[in-house]
Every structure is written in structure tokens, then in C-alpha cells.
Design a protein around this motif. Sequence first.
Motif, short mmCIF file in Angstrom:
data_model
loop_
_atom_site.label_atom_id
_atom_site.label_comp_id
_atom_site.label_asym_id
_atom_site.label_seq_id
_atom_site.Cartn_x
_atom_site.Cartn_y
_atom_site.Cartn_z
N LYS A 71 -10.02 -100.54 46.42
CA LYS A 71 -9.93 -101.60 45.64
C LYS A 71 -11.40 -102.13 45.61
N GLU A 72 -12.00 -102.21 45.86
CA GLU A 72 -13.60 -102.52 45.88
C GLU A 72 -13.91 -102.38 43.86
N ALA A 73 -13.58 -100.94 44.06
CA ALA A 73 -13.79 -100.06 42.27
C ALA A 73 -13.00 -101.23 41.47
N CYS A 74 -11.55 -101.34 41.89
CA CYS A 74 -11.07 -102.06 41.20
C CYS A 74 -11.40 -103.20 41.34
N GLU A 75 -11.71 -104.22 42.25
CA GLU A 75 -12.29 -105.86 41.66
C GLU A 75 -13.71 -105.48 41.78
N TYR A 76 -14.37 -104.61 41.29
CA TYR A 76 -15.05 -104.56 40.21
C TYR A 76 -15.24 -104.76 38.74
N ILE A 77 -14.22 -103.71 38.81
CA ILE A 77 -14.09 -104.10 37.11
C ILE A 77 -13.36 -104.83 36.70
#
Length: 88
Positions: A45-51
Motif C-alpha cells: 500500500k505504501e509503495a503504491c501510494e509512493y509511486i
Amino acid sequence: MEEYIPLQISDEFKSSYYNLFYQLSKEAFETAKEHAGHKRYMTKKEACEYIGISFTHLKKLEMPIIEIRGKFLIDREDITAFMNKHKK
């Protein structure tokens, strides 16, 4: 005893040098500020939000994903390397 030879530097050179030093310092501080407190391994979730993409899309990119006991983690350095590789 060492002898020092004074350098004659034009005002234009000094100005260019100071401007370059200022810009590089500013960029370094901005980069440090952006990465302060960021952890290296992110949840999906964090990675998807990050990019800014979905996890389904993230998996299609064939980016390395770490799976530990059903939990998916993505290394921030892998994301950075992937993004840099695909810059145009």
C-alpha cells in the motif's frame, strides 16, 4: 614553511561559484528533507501510494517484491532504481 600564492579570481567567477554552491546545497537539503523518516521497506500500500499506481500494476512492472509470511514488502531502493532505469 609553505609559501602561498594568492589567486586572482574575477567577480563573475566568484558569483558563478557561489551560485553553483548554493544550488547544490539547496538540492542536497531538499533531498535529505524528502527522505527524512522514510523507511527503506514499504508495504504494498505504501509503495503504491509512493509511486501512484495500483498493486496489480506494480506486479505487472516485474519490480522485485519481498514476500514474508504473506506480507508483501517493496524496497524503496528498488523503486528508485526501476524509475531511474525507465527515465526518458
